[in-house]
Design a protein around this motif. Sequence first.
Motif, short mmCIF file in Angstrom:
data_model
loop_
_atom_site.label_atom_id
_atom_site.label_comp_id
_atom_site.label_asym_id
_atom_site.label_seq_id
_atom_site.Cartn_x
_atom_site.Cartn_y
_atom_site.Cartn_z
N GLY A 145 0.90 -1.28 0.04
CA GLY A 145 -0.03 0.07 -0.03
C GLY A 145 0.88 1.23 0.21
N TRP A 146 0.62 2.18 0.85
CA TRP A 146 1.09 3.57 1.11
C TRP A 146 2.55 3.46 1.83
CZ3 TRP A 146 2.06 6.69 5.24
CH2 TRP A 146 1.45 6.14 6.66
N MET A 147 2.80 2.21 2.27
CA MET A 147 3.98 2.12 3.39
C MET A 147 5.18 1.33 2.53
SD MET A 147 2.30 0.82 6.86
CE MET A 147 1.52 2.40 7.99
N ASP A 148 6.28 1.57 3.07
CA ASP A 148 7.42 0.79 2.32
C ASP A 148 7.59 0.05 3.65
OD1 ASP A 148 8.58 2.35 4.80
OD2 ASP A 148 9.77 3.78 3.48
N ALA A 149 8.66 -0.94 3.27
CA ALA A 149 8.85 -2.17 4.21
C ALA A 149 9.32 -1.70 5.71
CB ALA A 149 10.27 -2.95 3.67
N GLN A 151 8.02 0.77 7.34
CA GLN A 151 6.84 1.33 7.85
C GLN A 151 5.83 0.04 8.05
OE1 GLN A 151 6.02 4.15 4.40
NE2 GLN A 151 6.04 5.96 6.08
N VAL A 152 5.59 -0.65 7.21
CA VAL A 152 5.01 -1.85 7.63
C VAL A 152 5.52 -2.69 8.82
CG1 VAL A 152 4.37 -4.19 6.69
CG2 VAL A 152 4.25 -2.32 5.22
N GLU A 153 6.84 -2.79 9.01
CA GLU A 153 7.40 -3.34 10.04
C GLU A 153 6.99 -2.75 11.32
OE1 GLU A 153 11.84 -4.89 11.69
OE2 GLU A 153 11.55 -3.39 10.13
N ARG A 154 7.11 -1.34 11.23
CA ARG A 154 6.64 -0.50 12.59
C ARG A 154 5.15 -0.84 12.96
NH1 ARG A 154 9.05 3.63 11.32
NH2 ARG A 154 7.29 4.65 10.16
N ALA A 155 4.13 -0.79 11.65
CA ALA A 155 2.79 -1.15 11.87
C ALA A 155 2.76 -2.44 12.56
CB ALA A 155 2.06 -1.01 10.48
N LEU A 156 3.41 -3.53 12.14
CA LEU A 156 3.20 -4.80 12.64
C LEU A 156 3.72 -4.85 14.06
CD1 LEU A 156 4.68 -7.00 9.43
CD2 LEU A 156 2.29 -6.84 10.48
N ARG A 157 4.45 -4.12 14.51
CA ARG A 157 5.16 -3.90 15.62
C ARG A 157 4.20 -3.40 16.62
NH1 ARG A 157 9.45 -1.82 14.92
NH2 ARG A 157 9.08 0.33 15.51
N GLY A 244 -5.38 2.19 -0.23
CA GLY A 244 -3.77 1.88 0.08
C GLY A 244 -3.60 1.66 1.42
N ALA A 245 -4.45 1.61 2.57
CA ALA A 245 -4.18 1.04 3.85
C ALA A 245 -3.47 -0.10 3.86
CB ALA A 245 -5.25 1.32 4.81
N VAL A 246 -2.53 -0.38 4.89
CA VAL A 246 -2.13 -1.57 5.50
C VAL A 246 -2.96 -2.34 6.42
CG1 VAL A 246 -0.12 -2.85 6.39
CG2 VAL A 246 0.32 -0.86 4.88
N GLU A 247 -3.81 -3.24 6.09
CA GLU A 247 -4.68 -3.95 6.86
C GLU A 247 -4.04 -5.20 7.63
OE1 GLU A 247 -8.77 -4.09 5.80
OE2 GLU A 247 -8.54 -6.25 5.75
N VAL A 248 -4.03 -4.98 8.86
CA VAL A 248 -3.28 -6.07 9.78
C VAL A 248 -4.42 -6.94 10.49
CG1 VAL A 248 -1.65 -6.75 11.60
CG2 VAL A 248 -1.30 -4.76 10.02
N THR A 249 -4.42 -8.13 10.29
CA THR A 249 -5.37 -9.25 11.12
C THR A 249 -4.59 -9.96 12.05
OG1 THR A 249 -6.71 -9.36 9.11
CG2 THR A 249 -6.76 -10.94 10.79
N ASP A 284 -3.76 3.61 8.23
CA ASP A 284 -4.48 4.28 7.07
C ASP A 284 -3.49 5.23 6.65
OD1 ASP A 284 -7.13 3.11 7.04
OD2 ASP A 284 -7.41 4.50 8.97
N ASP A 285 -3.52 5.63 5.28
CA ASP A 285 -3.04 6.52 4.23
C ASP A 285 -3.43 7.86 5.19
OD1 ASP A 285 -1.62 8.48 2.91
OD2 ASP A 285 -1.96 7.38 1.21
#
Length: 363
Positions: A145-149, A151-157, A244-249, A284-285
């Motif tokens: 989505g709108w995040m680079d790797a 940013q995705v790592e931070r979102a997961l954490r 473009g959001a990163v959706e975490v389940t 969300d973006d």
Amino acid sequence: MSEEEWERFLRESVTGAAGAPVEPSARARDVERRLRERPGPPEGWRTYSPARPRRRTGWYLTGLVTAAALLVVALFPQQVVGWFGGKDGGQDGAPLAAESDSPRKAPGAGPDLRPTLAEPFRGSPAARWADGAAGITVPPAGATGWMDAAQVERALRQSRDFLVAAGLNSRVLRGERPAKAIALLNPHQKDVQEYLRTALSSTAPTDKTDPLLLFSRFRPGQSRLVGDVVRTRGRLTYREGKRGAVEVTADVTFVYPVTPAGDSGQDAEVVRTIVRREVVMSWDDPAEVITEPGTMSLVSYALDTTNGGCSAPTGYFVPPFGAADEQSADEAHHVDPYDRSKPIGMGDGTAATGDSCSTATRS
């Protein structure tokens, strides 16, 4: 023959002729034989000769087999445990590897042992689960989505941080306000903010305003956690969501061993309250959705609960102390709270009334 020749013949017969063959003595023959058998310089009579090493083909073969076995254990730990430990490798055996995918079946049956204050997880699959946040698997991060790797790592954490703050924080488990978890929620998401205000302030919550939908809580005067360890098993997954959001389940099962608050004896009853949660979080973006840095929006949240109470919502889990031997005769309402192979809600242990509350096949 002349007289001179006859005299020479007699003389040589007595003294021996030069170059005439001489018979070797017995000692000379023995030395010659040993030299033929052992070529090389002769050993001195005080020379030390170390023993020749013996061939150890059996030891070499054993070492090779051992190395191969260790390699198999390192590559396939769960399968090896299963070979030697029955259907599920033994409930009290080695720790399970992290859950990286949806399991295909429920854990196998283990020994029918009741939990104790010293061993609150014995006799259950949770005996081999990890403690706290360690049991929640976080996948490798990649640009989405709108995040680079990164940013995705931070979102997961931070998604895992939310689960820890909502379901493992010791103060929250005692009924205090889940401030750390709330700080990770988008303050501009009106429906969620309304739910939080109502759920955390009402003395008579409903099915829709029950704080247990997001937070694990026990009433301090009624029950207390055994020790400070909660066992967990589950994982996070992610994908690109709307705009473009990163959706975490998150799909995680929590096992809380509790005992009556007023019973401090060595033989105090221990009940395991088992809670499986599925929470979908949207990072969300900010160019598309009004949000604040470091916060996410809730897309959905659901849970299955076993041994958490079957009466009307109170805002707290209510373990059924004194009812450990009671079983429902209606097998249609029996559920296995450790079965993570089915989607959440397929055999819900949570109910608003006692008549519709399912019975756990094990705890």
